[in-house]
Design a protein around this motif. Sequence first.
Motif, mmCIF file in Angstrom:
data_model
loop_
_atom_site.group_PDB
_atom_site.id
_atom_site.type_symbol
_atom_site.label_atom_id
_atom_site.label_comp_id
_atom_site.label_asym_id
_atom_site.label_seq_id
_atom_site.Cartn_x
_atom_site.Cartn_y
_atom_site.Cartn_z
ATOM 1 N N ALA A 121 0.875 -1.181 0.000
ATOM 2 C CA ALA A 121 0.000 0.000 0.000
ATOM 3 C C ALA A 121 0.906 1.223 0.000
ATOM 4 C CB ALA A 121 -0.913 -0.008 1.216
ATOM 5 N N SER A 122 0.716 2.110 -0.943
ATOM 6 C CA SER A 122 1.682 3.220 -1.103
ATOM 7 C C SER A 122 0.965 4.505 -1.488
ATOM 8 C CB SER A 122 2.721 2.855 -2.177
ATOM 9 O OG SER A 122 2.089 2.603 -3.411
ATOM 10 N N THR A 123 1.601 5.575 -1.031
ATOM 11 C CA THR A 123 1.209 6.923 -1.445
ATOM 12 C C THR A 123 2.443 7.585 -2.030
ATOM 13 O OG1 THR A 123 1.772 7.904 0.702
ATOM 14 C CG2 THR A 123 -0.477 7.031 0.424
ATOM 15 N N PRO A 124 2.329 8.755 -2.598
ATOM 16 C CA PRO A 124 3.538 9.409 -3.134
ATOM 17 C C PRO A 124 4.590 9.643 -2.072
ATOM 18 C CG PRO A 124 1.578 10.435 -4.049
ATOM 19 C CD PRO A 124 1.109 9.483 -3.020
ATOM 20 N N SER A 176 7.123 -10.468 2.809
ATOM 21 C CA SER A 176 7.606 -11.305 1.697
ATOM 22 C C SER A 176 8.346 -10.479 0.646
ATOM 23 C CB SER A 176 6.429 -12.035 1.044
ATOM 24 O OG SER A 176 5.455 -11.088 0.598
ATOM 25 N N LEU A 177 8.139 -9.147 0.619
ATOM 26 C CA LEU A 177 8.876 -8.310 -0.318
ATOM 27 C C LEU A 177 10.295 -8.016 0.163
ATOM 28 C CD1 LEU A 177 6.183 -5.707 -1.471
ATOM 29 C CD2 LEU A 177 7.317 -7.433 -2.872
ATOM 30 N N TRP A 178 10.492 -8.166 1.470
ATOM 31 C CA TRP A 178 11.805 -7.937 2.078
ATOM 32 C C TRP A 178 12.298 -6.554 1.735
ATOM 33 C CZ3 TRP A 178 13.531 -10.087 6.107
ATOM 34 C CH2 TRP A 178 14.877 -10.058 6.452
ATOM 35 N N ASP A 179 13.350 -6.439 0.923
ATOM 36 C CA ASP A 179 13.862 -5.113 0.589
ATOM 37 C C ASP A 179 13.444 -4.681 -0.817
ATOM 38 O OD1 ASP A 179 15.299 -6.965 -0.784
ATOM 39 O OD2 ASP A 179 17.285 -6.127 -0.341
ATOM 40 N N GLN A 180 12.474 -5.364 -1.379
ATOM 41 C CA GLN A 180 11.993 -5.037 -2.721
ATOM 42 C C GLN A 180 10.688 -4.257 -2.622
ATOM 43 O OE1 GLN A 180 13.717 -6.088 -5.623
ATOM 44 N NE2 GLN A 180 15.303 -6.703 -4.162
ATOM 45 N N THR A 181 10.311 -3.634 -3.736
ATOM 46 C CA THR A 181 9.045 -2.897 -3.801
ATOM 47 C C THR A 181 8.319 -3.279 -5.087
ATOM 48 O OG1 THR A 181 10.101 -1.019 -4.902
ATOM 49 C CG2 THR A 181 9.919 -0.941 -2.490
ATOM 50 N N LEU A 182 7.043 -3.102 -5.050
ATOM 51 C CA LEU A 182 6.248 -3.322 -6.262
ATOM 52 C C LEU A 182 6.212 -2.031 -7.060
ATOM 53 C CD1 LEU A 182 3.194 -5.350 -4.857
ATOM 54 C CD2 LEU A 182 5.238 -6.236 -6.005
ATOM 55 N N PRO A 183 6.452 -2.085 -8.368
ATOM 56 C CA PRO A 183 6.395 -0.858 -9.181
ATOM 57 C C PRO A 183 4.983 -0.310 -9.209
ATOM 58 C CG PRO A 183 6.612 -2.796 -10.602
ATOM 59 C CD PRO A 183 6.794 -3.296 -9.196
ATOM 60 N N ILE A 239 3.392 -8.088 -14.798
ATOM 61 C CA ILE A 239 4.532 -7.185 -14.932
ATOM 62 C C ILE A 239 5.772 -7.878 -14.391
ATOM 63 C CG2 ILE A 239 3.100 -5.111 -14.777
ATOM 64 C CD1 ILE A 239 3.932 -4.901 -11.845
ATOM 65 N N ALA A 240 6.923 -7.213 -14.592
ATOM 66 C CA ALA A 240 8.165 -7.695 -13.989
ATOM 67 C C ALA A 240 8.162 -7.299 -12.523
ATOM 68 C CB ALA A 240 9.358 -7.090 -14.714
ATOM 69 N N GLY A 241 8.323 -8.300 -11.664
ATOM 70 C CA GLY A 241 8.197 -8.054 -10.242
ATOM 71 C C GLY A 241 9.513 -8.122 -9.504
ATOM 72 N N PRO A 242 9.437 -8.255 -8.221
ATOM 73 C CA PRO A 242 10.645 -8.340 -7.400
ATOM 74 C C PRO A 242 11.343 -9.681 -7.576
ATOM 75 C CG PRO A 242 8.690 -8.677 -6.050
ATOM 76 C CD PRO A 242 8.206 -8.309 -7.409
ATOM 77 N N PHE A 243 12.610 -9.697 -7.177
ATOM 78 C CA PHE A 243 13.431 -10.900 -7.245
ATOM 79 C C PHE A 243 13.556 -11.437 -8.672
ATOM 80 C CE2 PHE A 243 11.008 -10.886 -3.217
ATOM 81 C CZ PHE A 243 12.041 -10.610 -2.337
ATOM 82 N N GLN A 282 -1.911 -2.733 -3.794
ATOM 83 C CA GLN A 282 -1.472 -3.760 -4.747
ATOM 84 C C GLN A 282 -1.297 -5.084 -4.017
ATOM 85 O OE1 GLN A 282 2.030 -1.332 -5.898
ATOM 86 N NE2 GLN A 282 1.372 -1.714 -8.033
ATOM 87 N N ILE A 283 -1.773 -6.130 -4.608
ATOM 88 C CA ILE A 283 -1.530 -7.474 -4.106
ATOM 89 C C ILE A 283 -1.138 -8.322 -5.309
ATOM 90 C CG2 ILE A 283 -3.994 -8.119 -4.256
ATOM 91 C CD1 ILE A 283 -3.435 -9.880 -1.716
ATOM 92 N N ALA A 284 -0.033 -9.063 -5.183
ATOM 93 C CA ALA A 284 0.570 -9.748 -6.335
ATOM 94 C C ALA A 284 0.912 -11.188 -5.988
ATOM 95 C CB ALA A 284 1.816 -9.004 -6.795
ATOM 96 N N GLU A 285 1.035 -11.966 -7.052
ATOM 97 C CA GLU A 285 1.400 -13.386 -6.924
ATOM 98 C C GLU A 285 2.327 -13.738 -8.067
ATOM 99 O OE1 GLU A 285 -0.771 -17.810 -6.710
ATOM 100 O OE2 GLU A 285 -1.929 -15.993 -6.390
#
Length: 464
Positions: free
Chosen positions: A86-89, A97-104, A119-123, A146-149
């Motif tokens: 969940a993101s704002t500007p 589970s994202l650890w040090d990654q972020t979703l674009p 899309i191209a995701g983390p890891f 955003q919720i991804a699999e």
Amino acid sequence: MITRSLRWRLLLGGGIAMLAAVLVAWLFMTVLFQRHLERRLTLELSRDATRLTAGLTQNADASLALDAELTDPRLSIPAGGLYWQASTPATALRSRSLWDQTLPVPASVPADRWVLKQIAGPFDKPIVVLQRSIRLNPNGPPVVVQIAEDADDIASAQSEFGRDLAMFLGGLWLFLAAASVTQVHLGLSPLRRIREDLAALRPSASARLAKPWLEEVQPLAETINALLSASEDELSQARGRAADLAHGLKTPLSALQAQSRRLRETGDSRIADRLDRAIASATATVERELARSRVAAVRRGTSAVREGVEDVLGVIEQTTHGERIAFTNDVPEGFNAPMEQDDLAELLGPLLENAARFARRQVLVRAGRTGSSLWVAIEDDGPGIAAEHEAEAVLRGARLDESGQGHGLGLAIARDLVTASGGTLTLTRSTLGGLRAEVGWTADLVAPAVTDPERPGSQPSLRA
């Protein structure tokens, strides 16, 4: 060869069409399965996204907080395959589970509905992400949820489904191909039966095809029967014209012969000789044309040889040569030749007449079967023919005895009649010392079985 076969054309055309249908079905069914997976995944992720959204709060400083974590264990394992963010500007809140990654986060996210994208995701893995822009606080900035699999599971499911579907459709194609072979076989069976019926018509010129029960085949059978009837009529007309010609010329030639005798009796032998030569030439021409008509009208049939020999002998015994000869008819009962009865008489006539002319006291007629061949032999005890002249004797116009009457057409006519019926005529030395004229056919030309002369079945007919 395949292009000339109706069976192979139907099979190849049907096989190619079914293969194309199977390939199209595989393509569309895999696409439909992919859409089904996307709908199922959208439904599952939207439920989790709704629970996630319900637990989010936005503070006065625009920071985000989550009241209750989602219970899926993959969210607590780094690179676990399920992620949320969940993101704002200004700030972002994401799953462990994202650890040090972020979703674009895209520049524009719809606020009225959930959107599923790959899309191209983390890891360094492709992911399928469900996202939507939501305003938690009327005075705060919008929040992109955003919720991804991982997409690998979806791709694996699609691959397995495509492989299993290909195996199933391949088996279905084989089954349909076998069904097509059966269908073509059944569809062409009426034509095969017509071919067999046509082969069965060979022994008899008057036989006709039975009426097929299939409407599509009936016009073909009727056309073939019409052609057979027309052919039989033409043959009958040819025989009639030949007989009319013979009768029409018989009287004028007889009159000319009588005039020749009168000239010879008055002592004018030179003119009589010229007239006799002209009469002989005309007679030879008539006999040649009659022979051609008889050969052209030969019909494939089946007739009893023993009865045919009896009929011809009944005529020859009344002639000058025949009344002094002892004839033996040693043809077995039930022995058939592949000719109509009239054609058989035309064949036996010159052979028996030739044997009676040159025989001293005896003429023997025999018939039998050797392997796959049928034969009828006429033997006499006359002088015979030298081996070097046997082939020459059956040539049209050949006469090895120039002292007798005739025009050398008898054996040649017999040879032409035999050839027209599918047989052969050979001349050899007889066991009686004279000439042996043997007529031979292959056994498949005659449907009824024959009896070998060595086997019991009939007694020779002795005629003095």
